[in-house]
Scaffold this active site. Structure first.
Site, PDB file in Angstrom:
ATOM      1  N   ASP A  77       0.849  -1.184   0.000  1.00 11.22           N
ATOM      2  CA  ASP A  77       0.000   0.000   0.000  1.00 11.22           C
ATOM      3  C   ASP A  77       0.887   1.236   0.000  1.00 11.22           C
ATOM      4  O   ASP A  77       1.997   1.208   0.529  1.00 11.22           O
ATOM      5  CB  ASP A  77      -0.922   0.025   1.222  1.00 11.22           C
ATOM      6  CG  ASP A  77      -1.998   1.084   1.088  1.00 11.22           C
ATOM      7  OD1 ASP A  77      -2.981   0.823   0.356  1.00 11.22           O
ATOM      8  OD2 ASP A  77      -1.859   2.169   1.675  1.00 11.22           O
ATOM      9  N   GLN A  78       0.375   2.289  -0.612  1.00  7.98           N
ATOM     10  CA  GLN A  78       1.142   3.530  -0.682  1.00  7.98           C
ATOM     11  C   GLN A  78       0.274   4.703  -0.263  1.00  7.98           C
ATOM     12  O   GLN A  78      -0.877   4.840  -0.691  1.00  7.98           O
ATOM     13  CB  GLN A  78       1.663   3.771  -2.097  1.00  7.98           C
ATOM     14  CG  GLN A  78       2.561   5.006  -2.219  1.00  7.98           C
ATOM     15  CD  GLN A  78       3.038   5.198  -3.643  1.00  7.98           C
ATOM     16  OE1 GLN A  78       2.287   5.638  -4.505  1.00  7.98           O
ATOM     17  NE2 GLN A  78       4.302   4.858  -3.902  1.00  7.98           N
TER      18      GLN A  78
END
Length: 200
Positions: A77-78
């Site tokens: 995830d970013q």
């Protein structure tokens, strides 16, 4: 004299629907499957960007591992971190404009979290690749031209760095170059090896 145990031949599953992560993982030239994690990505009250990215990467990997317990599952995830403000995927043109206005002339830390999980072996590792990005001072026409060309509405912070997004930037600092695109391959390779996946 001791020798390393032979790697176990487990299926690798990418717990993501992101075409960017799929393309990046394919660079390691290992067979893998793709599964949608189906995780609610809503931030918790008061949750900091780094903590949010780490929690979601782990949750995505664990959700897919629950359905594929014998596999080695990758979750990632970013979150774009603007002085503690979490900027996720804009989803719409107006939100992308707002994000880029906020980031104009500022340094943003793209927090890219990675989790590798295998339920059958009890393996779990989580790591974070922080990428410091300095944005140019952006004019309104710069923003509109960029958004019309790239439509980066599925990219954290509206920053599609593998395309025209580079024209928005002054500099990038990272020890894992593909982290900004969405999957830190140096860390991914290291964690897959630790999980028993043979890469070379």
């Amino acid at each position: 004299m001791t020798s390393n145990p032979p790697p176990m031949f487990r299926t690798v599953v990418l717990g993501s629907t992101s075409v960017y992560r799929r393309e990046l993982l394919s660079r390691l030239r290992l067979p893998f499957e793709v599964a949608a994690p189906g995780v609610d990505e809503t931030p918790l009250t008061g949750e900091q960007p780094q903590a949010l990215a780490l929690r979601l990467a782990r949750a995505k990997a664990q959700a897919v591992a629950a359905r594929h317990p014998e596999a080695v599952v990758i979750g990632s995830d970013q979150v774009a971190d603007l002085a503690g403000l979490a900027l996720g995927k804009p989803g719409t043109h107006d939100r992308a404009v707002e994000q880029l206005r906020r980031m104009s002339g500022h340094t943003v830390i793209f927090q890219t979290a990675l989790a590798v999980v295998c339920q059958a072996s009890g393996f779990e590792q989580v790591d974070l690749a922080a990428v410091r990005v300095r944005f140019r001072t952006l004019h309104e026409q710069d923003i509109e031209n960029y958004l019309q060309a790239e439509q980066p509405y599925d990219c954290a912070g509206s920053a599609k760095s593998e395309g025209l997004g580079n024209a928005l930037l002054e500099s990038i600092e990272s020890d894992d170059p593909t982290a900004l695109v969405g999957l830190p391959l140096i860390r991914t390779a290291r964690m897959l090896r630790a999980a028993g996946v043979k890469l070379l």
